[in-house]
Design an enzyme around this catalytic site. Structure first.
Site, mmCIF file in Angstrom:
data_model
loop_
_atom_site.group_PDB
_atom_site.id
_atom_site.type_symbol
_atom_site.label_atom_id
_atom_site.label_comp_id
_atom_site.label_asym_id
_atom_site.label_seq_id
_atom_site.Cartn_x
_atom_site.Cartn_y
_atom_site.Cartn_z
ATOM 1 N N ARG A 1 -100.648 -53.373 -70.333
ATOM 2 C CA ARG A 1 -100.587 -52.570 -71.483
ATOM 3 C C ARG A 1 -99.574 -51.536 -71.432
ATOM 4 O O ARG A 1 -99.648 -50.340 -71.435
ATOM 5 C CB ARG A 1 -102.113 -51.781 -71.372
ATOM 6 C CG ARG A 1 -103.325 -52.315 -71.652
ATOM 7 C CD ARG A 1 -103.420 -52.732 -73.217
ATOM 8 N NE ARG A 1 -104.768 -53.408 -73.640
ATOM 9 C CZ ARG A 1 -105.149 -54.577 -72.961
ATOM 10 N NH1 ARG A 1 -104.589 -55.237 -72.312
ATOM 11 N NH2 ARG A 1 -106.310 -54.878 -73.362
ATOM 12 N N SER B 1 -110.400 -49.787 -76.249
ATOM 13 C CA SER B 1 -110.461 -49.102 -75.026
ATOM 14 C C SER B 1 -109.722 -47.799 -74.917
ATOM 15 O O SER B 1 -108.826 -47.996 -75.188
ATOM 16 C CB SER B 1 -109.839 -50.322 -74.082
ATOM 17 O OG SER B 1 -110.508 -51.433 -74.142
ATOM 18 N N GLU C 1 -105.589 -44.871 -72.230
ATOM 19 C CA GLU C 1 -104.607 -46.228 -72.799
ATOM 20 C C GLU C 1 -103.979 -45.677 -74.189
ATOM 21 O O GLU C 1 -102.677 -45.720 -74.147
ATOM 22 C CB GLU C 1 -105.481 -47.162 -73.462
ATOM 23 C CG GLU C 1 -104.787 -48.627 -73.419
ATOM 24 C CD GLU C 1 -105.662 -49.803 -73.983
ATOM 25 O OE1 GLU C 1 -105.775 -49.917 -75.336
ATOM 26 O OE2 GLU C 1 -106.338 -50.360 -72.986
#
Ligand code: EPU
Length: 346
Positions: free
Chosen positions: A167, A244, A340
């Site tokens: 990520r 998420s 995130e």
């Protein structure tokens, strides 16, 4: 000379999937690299703070922005080339990611099916190296083109230049994303001609087995991933969310061994570098936050890693809940969870 369409006092609420309220002093919709170049050269915008917005699906808007938002809306998708081993497929940064994936499959270019139904736009995919069900976009990436908004030059980034991680990419590492330094105009994917289904992820294997499919085609994998996501993840159009909310934390092998001894059910994933990735959703559930609300926001009842807006939330509400979850997971497990999505303005 192209005429840019610029909106004053633009409403950003419909432009972020958490549906958080915020306004931008100016918003320019960018439909071509030429439009972006014209904007970069225009003295009126010199020194004005910028922010590049894609689908707004990985974003926590914390208030109004006094600068210029660039809405990436560059269209296009095409076979850009091929060699003996692979097809090279290009897409404009403003293409909807899922529609693009479906188009590649229908056109006979498999390889992105595990990333079906991820919200957002093509241009945002490399920024956080989107991933799901055993595949990261870095594994199907050839290069991207990005316009340097300070000097108006187009620069090509190959995979090495993107410095992909879990990520993560150079656009996050260098803060270029937050500062609006580059506008990604197009992404080119490398889809190997020798295709095999990626079904090592237990959920995908189980879904295909339940459907009685022993030798899945790419479309079957896409259908399985789509079904799993629809079951577990809320549709932002119905329940606003940003996917998420935390990254799965990666800890040392020593810390992981201690945690596994104390919590044998903790899902863990060994990393190539010897460290261990932990399931943040499990940690959050065990900390008592699954299906629990704080004010107008909460952690989703079917997947504790998803923060949802139950209605009328602001960025401040999101921040409070995120901090409460972080504090409880830290106290219970000694593990720090990192969000995130990007908070903007920070
Ligand atoms: N789990 C729980 N409770 C929960 C949620 C999960 O115990 O409330 C457990 C599950 O049982 C499982 C493990 O945690 O053993 C992992 O859960 P899951 O397979 O649902 O995946 P995840 O780690 O929660 C990651 C990605 C998702 C991606 C899925 C599937 C991150 C931060 N998230 O979620 O990506 O779709 O794997 O590959 O890496 C996103 O980034 O926005 C996103 C949705």
């Amino acid at each position: 000379m192209t005429t840019l369409s610029i909106e004053a006092d633009a409403d950003l609420r419909p432009r972020n999937t958490l549906a958080l309220p915020a306004r931008a002093a100016q918003l320019a919709t960018i439909r071509s690299a030429d439009e972006a170049r014209a904007l970069a050269a225009d003295p009126r915008w010199r020194g004005v703070p910028r922010f590049v917005l894609g689908g707004g699906s990985n974003l926590v808007l914390c208030g109004d922005f006094t600068g210029l938002v660039l809405q990436a809306a560059l269209p296009g998708r095409a076979l850009a080339g091929e060699d003996a081993d692979a097809w090279y497929i290009s897409a404009g940064a403003g293409e909807n990611w899922h529609d693009f994936v479906q188009w590649t499959l229908a056109a006979g270019y498999p390889g992105l099916e595990n990333l079906s139904l991820i919200p957002g736009m093509v241009g945002a995919a490399p920024i956080q190296n989107i991933g799901a069900y055993g595949l990261e976009v870095a594994e199907r990436f050839a290069f991207l083109d990005a316009l340097d908004l300070d000097c108006g030059e187009l620069r090509r980034f190959d995979a090495a230049a993107c410095r992909f991680g879990y990520r993560d990419s150079v656009f996050k590492q260098e803060g270029w994303h937050l500062s609006g330094h580059y506008l990604i105009t197009a992404v080119t994917f490398r889809l190997p001609k020798k295709w095999a289904p990626l079904t090592r992820y237990a959920d995908v294997a189980g879904e295909l087995a339940a459907a009685g499919i022993a030798q899945p085609r790419a479309q079957d994998v896409a259908a399985a991933v789509t079904a799993i996501r629809r079951r577990k993840l809320p549709d932002p159009a119905q329940i606003p969310n940003a996917g998420s909310f935390f990254q799965n934390p990666v800890v040392s092998s020593g810390q992981a061994a201690q945690l596994m001894a104390a919590h044998p059910a903790l899902p863990t994933y060994a990393q190539p570098d010897g460290r261990v990735k932990l399931a943040a959703g499990w940690l959050i559930e065990q900390a008592g936050w699954k299906g629990r609300d704080l004010g107008p926001v909460g952690m989703y009842e079917k997947q504790a890693l998803i923060l949802v807006n139950r209605g009328g939330a602001t960025g401040a509400d999101v921040r409070l809940l995120a901090q409460a979850v972080q504090a409880d997971v830290q106290a219970r497990f000694g593990v720090r969870l990192e969000p995130e999505p990007i908070y903007f303005p920070a």
